[in-house]
Design an enzyme around this catalytic site. Sequence first.
Site, PDB file in Angstrom:
ATOM      1  N   HIS A  51       0.880  -1.164   0.000  1.00 37.50           N
ATOM      2  CA  HIS A  51       0.000   0.000   0.000  1.00 37.50           C
ATOM      3  C   HIS A  51       0.924   1.221   0.000  1.00 37.50           C
ATOM      4  CE1 HIS A  51      -2.937  -2.833   2.109  1.00 37.50           C
ATOM      5  NE2 HIS A  51      -3.479  -2.552   0.941  1.00 37.50           N
ATOM      6  N   ASP A  54       2.254   1.635   3.321  1.00 43.33           N
ATOM      7  CA  ASP A  54       3.188   0.597   3.799  1.00 43.33           C
ATOM      8  C   ASP A  54       4.588   1.008   3.361  1.00 43.33           C
ATOM      9  OD1 ASP A  54       1.198  -1.220   4.699  1.00 43.33           O
ATOM     10  OD2 ASP A  54       0.983  -2.064   2.672  1.00 43.33           O
ATOM     11  N   GLU A 176      -8.821  -4.472  -8.911  1.00 43.63           N
ATOM     12  CA  GLU A 176      -9.094  -5.691  -8.122  1.00 43.63           C
ATOM     13  C   GLU A 176     -10.570  -5.687  -7.728  1.00 43.63           C
ATOM     14  OE1 GLU A 176      -6.662  -6.089  -4.556  1.00 43.63           O
ATOM     15  OE2 GLU A 176      -7.842  -7.773  -3.834  1.00 43.63           O
ATOM     16  N   GLU A 212      -8.700 -11.844  -7.259  1.00 42.66           N
ATOM     17  CA  GLU A 212      -8.558 -12.484  -5.956  1.00 42.66           C
ATOM     18  C   GLU A 212      -9.557 -13.622  -5.885  1.00 42.66           C
ATOM     19  OE1 GLU A 212      -7.777 -10.380  -2.338  1.00 42.66           O
ATOM     20  OE2 GLU A 212      -9.096 -11.714  -1.189  1.00 42.66           O
ATOM     21  N   HIS A 215     -12.657 -13.097  -3.729  1.00 38.83           N
ATOM     22  CA  HIS A 215     -13.593 -12.098  -4.250  1.00 38.83           C
ATOM     23  C   HIS A 215     -14.481 -12.705  -5.333  1.00 38.83           C
ATOM     24  CE1 HIS A 215     -10.684  -8.611  -2.953  1.00 38.83           C
ATOM     25  NE2 HIS A 215     -11.018  -9.408  -1.959  1.00 38.83           N
ATOM     26  N   ASP A 250     -15.221 -11.897   4.181  1.00 40.78           N
ATOM     27  CA  ASP A 250     -14.017 -12.191   3.400  1.00 40.78           C
ATOM     28  C   ASP A 250     -13.011 -12.917   4.301  1.00 40.78           C
ATOM     29  OD1 ASP A 250     -12.027 -12.122   1.518  1.00 40.78           O
ATOM     30  OD2 ASP A 250     -11.667  -9.963   1.665  1.00 40.78           O
ATOM     31  N   ASP A 252     -10.021 -14.822   3.409  1.00 37.22           N
ATOM     32  CA  ASP A 252      -8.584 -14.846   3.099  1.00 37.22           C
ATOM     33  C   ASP A 252      -7.886 -16.077   3.670  1.00 37.22           C
ATOM     34  OD1 ASP A 252      -8.921 -12.452   1.722  1.00 37.22           O
ATOM     35  OD2 ASP A 252      -8.310 -11.217   3.415  1.00 37.22           O
ATOM     36  N   ASP A 285      -2.946 -13.303  -0.988  1.00 38.38           N
ATOM     37  CA  ASP A 285      -3.582 -12.352  -0.064  1.00 38.38           C
ATOM     38  C   ASP A 285      -4.279 -13.188   1.007  1.00 38.38           C
ATOM     39  OD1 ASP A 285      -4.437 -10.068   1.126  1.00 38.38           O
ATOM     40  OD2 ASP A 285      -5.626  -9.316  -0.559  1.00 38.38           O
TER      41      ASP A 285
HETATM   42  C1  GLO Z   1      -9.440  -6.911   0.608  1.00 36.60           C
HETATM   43  C2  GLO Z   1      -8.467  -6.830  -0.457  1.00 36.60           C
HETATM   44  C3  GLO Z   1      -7.165  -6.185  -0.015  1.00 36.60           C
HETATM   45  C4  GLO Z   1      -6.386  -5.681  -1.199  1.00 36.60           C
HETATM   46  C5  GLO Z   1      -5.171  -4.896  -0.793  1.00 36.60           C
HETATM   47  C6  GLO Z   1      -4.465  -4.322  -1.998  1.00 36.60           C
HETATM   48  O1  GLO Z   1     -10.453  -7.564   0.511  1.00 36.60           O
HETATM   49  O2  GLO Z   1      -8.217  -8.088  -0.994  1.00 36.60           O
HETATM   50  O3  GLO Z   1      -6.386  -7.081   0.730  1.00 36.60           O
HETATM   51  O4  GLO Z   1      -6.007  -6.729  -2.025  1.00 36.60           O
HETATM   52  O5  GLO Z   1      -5.551  -3.898   0.074  1.00 36.60           O
HETATM   53  O6  GLO Z   1      -5.064  -3.154  -2.387  1.00 36.60           O
HETATM   54 MG    MG Z   2      -6.737  -8.717  -2.356  1.00 38.12          MG
END
Ligand code: GLO
Ligand code: MG
Length: 346
Positions: A51, A54, A176, A212, A215, A250, A252, A285
């Site tokens: 980010h 980051d 994304e 992703e 997602h 979500d 992950d 991710d």
């Molecule tokens: C959340 C997203 C997040 C993005 C990351 C990059 O649901 O997947 O993790 O991928 O912030 O912008």
């Molecule tokens: Mg992501």
Amino acid sequence: MAKPIEYRFCTGPWNFSEGRDPYGPETRAAESFDWKLAALKKLGFDAMMFHDDDAVPDLENKSATEVLKEAKSLRKRLKSEGIAAEMVAPRLWFAPQTIDGAYTNNDKKLRRYAIDRSKQAIDIANELDTDLLVLWLAREGSYIRESKNARRCVDYLVEACDAMLAHDPNIRLAIEPKPNEPMDVAYIPTIGHALALAQLTHDPKRVGTLIESAHAILAGLDPADEIDFAMAFDKLWSLHLNDQNGLKFDQDKPFGSANLRVAFNQVRALERNGYGRRGEFVGFDVHPFRTTRPEHLLKHLDNSRRTFLRLVEKARSFPEKSAQALIADRNYQDLDQLVLEHLMGK
Ligand code: GLO
Ligand code: MG
């Protein structure tokens, strides 16, 4: 025959998370950036995703010159460790200015904030030697439909992309998509939406996607089909592999954790399309479970990578001939079992 791809892996600093959820606090102490960088090397990863904040913490309280100076010194740091920066993503969901959306905020001043911050993220990406800006459109959507004009929001999204493309002639945008969370309903929920939006910008060639797995699953889609679709347009530029158990928050989860077959089919789709051939990275991710003890903090990443590489073997050793014979005979019953036997190791 093309040489098999040797995949390269990346993850983000946020993927070493501390276990906080909406109902309870952290369960682990935060690790430093240096610790995370060293961990990536230990795991055999090749790149880090960033980010904007980051890369340059607390960037809102720094001058533009200071921000670039810090980004430059990060680049040196990464270089000396042999870790690349895969992408930079403006964090447009945290600041008070983005409470009601970033690029699609009803307030012009706040839309301007989002665009200016994105331009700065592009400058940071340049310093870090990457031409990829990832746009997770976290707050572009609505909680209640009447609060925004969704038609106008499409124009706002195009305007924002155009401003970013104009800011730097070499930058590529990877959208994304995610259908929900934090919003009730997001404006760009799927790869099809992202690709369609790209066509409205002034340089569609520089607007692609990041898929992703979770997602796609949250949108009720199969991530493997999303991969094939994006790659049919040559527009899969980054990946967030992970897993998700059905339609809930979500999750992950580690890659393959909820549904190994769905993971296998994603790997097959990547293989058949040659993902990685142009230097694209395989990103994870994923997050540790809340229950994970500090000494196991790297497991979700290491395990995701292991599962991925095992599934690459499975994709490459798939009994293609037998499968083709069954397909020709429309015997999907036995094709189904062939896949299961193959995954179970027979
Ligand atoms: C959340 C997203 C997040 C993005 C990351 C990059 O649901 O997947 O993790 O991928 O912030 O912008
Ligand atoms: Mg992501």
